[in-house]
Motif scaffolding. Structure first.
Motif, PDB file in Angstrom:
ATOM      1  N   HIS A   4       0.815  -1.216   0.000  1.00 53.44           N
ATOM      2  CA  HIS A   4       0.000   0.000   0.000  1.00 53.44           C
ATOM      3  C   HIS A   4       0.853   1.272   0.000  1.00 53.44           C
ATOM      4  O   HIS A   4       0.308   2.366  -0.184  1.00 53.44           O
ATOM      5  CB  HIS A   4      -0.939   0.017   1.213  1.00 53.44           C
ATOM      6  CG  HIS A   4      -2.121  -0.894   1.064  1.00 53.44           C
ATOM      7  ND1 HIS A   4      -2.056  -2.231   1.354  1.00 53.44           N
ATOM      8  CD2 HIS A   4      -3.393  -0.650   0.631  1.00 53.44           C
ATOM      9  CE1 HIS A   4      -3.239  -2.788   1.123  1.00 53.44           C
ATOM     10  NE2 HIS A   4      -4.063  -1.861   0.689  1.00 53.44           N
ATOM     11  N   LYS A  48      -2.103   8.631  -4.275  1.00 53.13           N
ATOM     12  CA  LYS A  48      -3.413   9.211  -3.965  1.00 53.13           C
ATOM     13  C   LYS A  48      -3.413  10.742  -3.889  1.00 53.13           C
ATOM     14  O   LYS A  48      -4.342  11.376  -4.387  1.00 53.13           O
ATOM     15  CB  LYS A  48      -3.957   8.614  -2.659  1.00 53.13           C
ATOM     16  CG  LYS A  48      -4.416   7.175  -2.788  1.00 53.13           C
ATOM     17  CD  LYS A  48      -5.464   7.034  -3.869  1.00 53.13           C
ATOM     18  CE  LYS A  48      -5.724   5.598  -4.239  1.00 53.13           C
ATOM     19  NZ  LYS A  48      -6.600   5.468  -5.410  1.00 53.13           N
ATOM     20  N   LYS A  75     -14.749   8.416   5.793  1.00 51.31           N
ATOM     21  CA  LYS A  75     -14.939   7.083   5.235  1.00 51.31           C
ATOM     22  C   LYS A  75     -16.372   6.890   4.755  1.00 51.31           C
ATOM     23  O   LYS A  75     -16.617   6.227   3.735  1.00 51.31           O
ATOM     24  CB  LYS A  75     -14.565   6.029   6.275  1.00 51.31           C
ATOM     25  CG  LYS A  75     -13.056   5.980   6.554  1.00 51.31           C
ATOM     26  CD  LYS A  75     -12.722   5.086   7.730  1.00 51.31           C
ATOM     27  CE  LYS A  75     -11.238   5.182   8.076  1.00 51.31           C
ATOM     28  NZ  LYS A  75     -10.895   4.427   9.294  1.00 51.31           N
ATOM     29  N   GLY A 111     -16.589   8.738   1.609  1.00 49.19           N
ATOM     30  CA  GLY A 111     -15.893   7.939   0.606  1.00 49.19           C
ATOM     31  C   GLY A 111     -16.747   6.801   0.085  1.00 49.19           C
ATOM     32  O   GLY A 111     -16.699   6.468  -1.105  1.00 49.19           O
ATOM     33  N   GLY A 144     -17.740   6.374  -3.642  1.00 47.58           N
ATOM     34  CA  GLY A 144     -17.470   5.141  -4.378  1.00 47.58           C
ATOM     35  C   GLY A 144     -18.687   4.675  -5.147  1.00 47.58           C
ATOM     36  O   GLY A 144     -18.587   4.236  -6.299  1.00 47.58           O
ATOM     37  N   GLN A 152     -11.002   9.398  -3.578  1.00 46.92           N
ATOM     38  CA  GLN A 152      -9.548   9.257  -3.443  1.00 46.92           C
ATOM     39  C   GLN A 152      -9.097   9.702  -2.053  1.00 46.92           C
ATOM     40  O   GLN A 152      -8.174   9.109  -1.473  1.00 46.92           O
ATOM     41  CB  GLN A 152      -8.822  10.084  -4.513  1.00 46.92           C
ATOM     42  CG  GLN A 152      -9.094   9.666  -5.940  1.00 46.92           C
ATOM     43  CD  GLN A 152      -8.447   8.347  -6.307  1.00 46.92           C
ATOM     44  OE1 GLN A 152      -7.619   7.815  -5.587  1.00 46.92           O
ATOM     45  NE2 GLN A 152      -8.825   7.790  -7.440  1.00 46.92           N
ATOM     46  N   ALA A 167     -10.036   6.946   0.281  1.00 44.39           N
ATOM     47  CA  ALA A 167      -9.146   5.807   0.044  1.00 44.39           C
ATOM     48  C   ALA A 167      -7.769   6.055   0.654  1.00 44.39           C
ATOM     49  O   ALA A 167      -7.141   5.144   1.207  1.00 44.39           O
ATOM     50  CB  ALA A 167      -9.013   5.540  -1.457  1.00 44.39           C
ATOM     51  N   SER A 200      -6.574   3.661   3.555  1.00 45.55           N
ATOM     52  CA  SER A 200      -5.432   2.822   3.223  1.00 45.55           C
ATOM     53  C   SER A 200      -4.208   3.125   4.080  1.00 45.55           C
ATOM     54  O   SER A 200      -3.251   2.355   4.090  1.00 45.55           O
ATOM     55  CB  SER A 200      -5.074   2.972   1.738  1.00 45.55           C
ATOM     56  OG  SER A 200      -6.143   2.524   0.935  1.00 45.55           O
TER      57      SER A 200
END
Length: 481
Positions: free
Chosen positions: A95, A102, A152, A155, A159, A304, A307, A311
């Motif tokens: 990652h 990103k 999140k 996100g 998504g 993004q 993510a 991540s």
């Protein structure tokens, strides 16, 4: 689980589709292969992705109570804690390059939203991009230590919006010829079968890693295997239907890209700006200006950003929450008063910063930077998939020891051969992906930089994981646990 509480196969198929697929996969692979990618999508689905998804299904069904994902599968099938640690380390460390890209993705998305063009990706110097990306990353690294549930959630919505936009792109592109009199596709001979046949040379095989990268991540589906009604019959149906949806999206999306961008003269900045340019072109055809592009840009910026935060946080916790002191040093497992893995975030930060700064020494412009980092990700990220196939091979070698509600292939010998094929295909794709995607004669310095970084980066990242157990051993020798 009661029958009426089980998930329908179609629902699992849609969940899996949203986990694996994204419009960027279409753009990136079209940028590398042009219209020949249509044939590549068909081959990769049949020869790799469907077996991959069904292999994950059997592993998830067999180890339904395991919380560690791939590392748990490796530990259960081999009994080797060290191998399980390496699997967990690989899952986390790949990652690093993903995180380094990103901030640039966020920067490009916002550039299109507020400026209506791709100048960020074409005019901004690599040094400036590195500084801005560094600031963006450090902000999100700090915020990740504080928890980002709201981001999140945003996100997740983004998504979903991105998935809708991916489907909408295909519908709009297919509709353009019917609403625009005299419309001519940018790529000639789209009705000719020869347009879609790849030239099977070294340059072509060097792009396979991008296809593997695009369809990877099927291990995220594993928790749903035993939740599905009648897994033995319906899980394969769900995965094949998902693969069919991805294949249709990939093929139609690639043809749609060919209608807007000439496959014989692909723009250098297509990886960076292609998706936004495509929606901008479609918006002009439909008389809504930049509306589609702005919606896509906002959704992509939010997605993004989420993510990036997720991540940083999730893979680190998977690695360190239940870290074995035999392999992970105490300083890396250290938590502050709030329970934050401070040194884990610090290590993440150091490694990502190195990758963000590295292009200053060998990349000349932003478009080339995006292509290099995308290709580097296609080399590094699939390294975690080899552990999936390794665990599967170990599982079928001990077929009588483990029971699962769903089995991909009942014959252990055939199952092992299929697992070995997927293992070797993934490894070969990663190795071939190290070959730079630019002509050596056009820019020897950049070509050498990309080759060196593509080879050295994965080896350094894995080597770090081998060093940590040595440090942990030294700690134990000193009585530090």
């Amino acid at each position: 689980m009661e029958e009426n509480k089980r998930i329908k196969w179609f629902t699992v198929s849609m969940i899996a589709f949203s986990m694996v697929w994204g419009f960027g996969n279409v753009v990136n692979n079209y940028a590398q292969q042009g219209t020949s990618v249509v044939t590549s999508w068909i081959l990769i689905m049949v020869l790799y992705f469907i077996p991959y998804a069904l292999i994950v299904g059997q592993l998830g069904s067999t180890f339904k109570d395991s919380s560690g994902g791939v590392s748990s599968w490796v530990k259960e099938t081999t009994g080797k804690k060290r191998l399980a640690y390496y699997a967990a380390w690989t899952y986390w460390v790949v990652h690093i390059t993903y995180l380094a890209q990103k901030p640039q993705s966020v920067l490009i998305a916002l550039g299109w939203v507020f400026r209506g063009n791709g100048n960020v990706a074409t005019n901004m110097s690599v040094q400036t991009v590195a500084i801005i990306s560094l600031v963006i990353f450090l902000i999100f690294l700090f915020l990740s230590t504080k928890g980002l549930n709201t981001l999140k959630f945003i996100g997740s919505l983004a998504g979903t919006a991105m998935l809708v936009m991916s489907i909408l792109f295909i519908i709009l592109a297919v509709a353009v010829p019917f609403i625009t009199p005299g419309f001519e596709a940018a790529t000639p001979d789209l009705t000719s079968a020869s347009t879609y046949i790849p030239d099977f040379n070294l340059g072509y095989f060097a792009t396979i890693s991008m296809l593997v990268f695009a369809v990877g991540g099927a291990e995220k589906i594993s928790p749903y295997v035993n939740a599905i009604d009648r897994p033995a019959r319906n899980f394969p149906k769900a995965m094949i239907f998902m693969a069919l949806m991805i294949a249709i999206s990939a093929i139609l999306g690639s043809v749609a890209m060919a209608m807007l961008f000439d496959s014989n003269n692909i723009p250098d900045d297509l990886m960076a700006n292609g998706a936004y340019s495509a929606f901008q072109i479609l918006g002009n055809y439909f008389g809504v200006g930049n509306l589609f592009m702005i919606i896509y840009g906002l959704a992509n910026a939010a997605g993004q950003s989420a993510a990036l935060a997720f991540s940083i946080d999730a893979p680190l916790k998977i690695l360190l929450n239940d870290a074995d002191p035999e392999f992970v040093p105490r300083w890396l497992r250290k938590r502050n008063a709030k329970g934050t893995l401070v040194n884990g975030y610090l290590l993440t930060g150091v490694l990502v910063i190195i990758i963000i700064i590295l292009p200053i020494f060998g990349i000349e412009n932003m478009s080339e930077l995006v292509k290099w980092l995308t290709n580097l990700n296609s080399v590094v990220m699939p390294m975690r998939y080899v552990w999936v196939f390794f665990a599967y091979m170990m599982l079928v070698k001990q077929a009588k020891k483990f029971n699962s509600e769903y089995k991909f292939i009942k014959n252990p010998k055939i199952a092992f051969v299929v697992g070995l094929w997927c293992f070797l295909f993934t490894a070969l794709a990663c190795i071939l992906g190290m070959i730079p995607k630019i002509e050596y004669a056009a820019n020897p310095g950049s070509w050498m930089f990309q080759l060196a970084s593509n080879i050295i980066t994965p080896f350094v990242l894995i080597a770090l994981g081998m060093i940590l157990p040595m440090i942990a051993k030294r700690e134990r020798a000193k009585g530090i646990e």
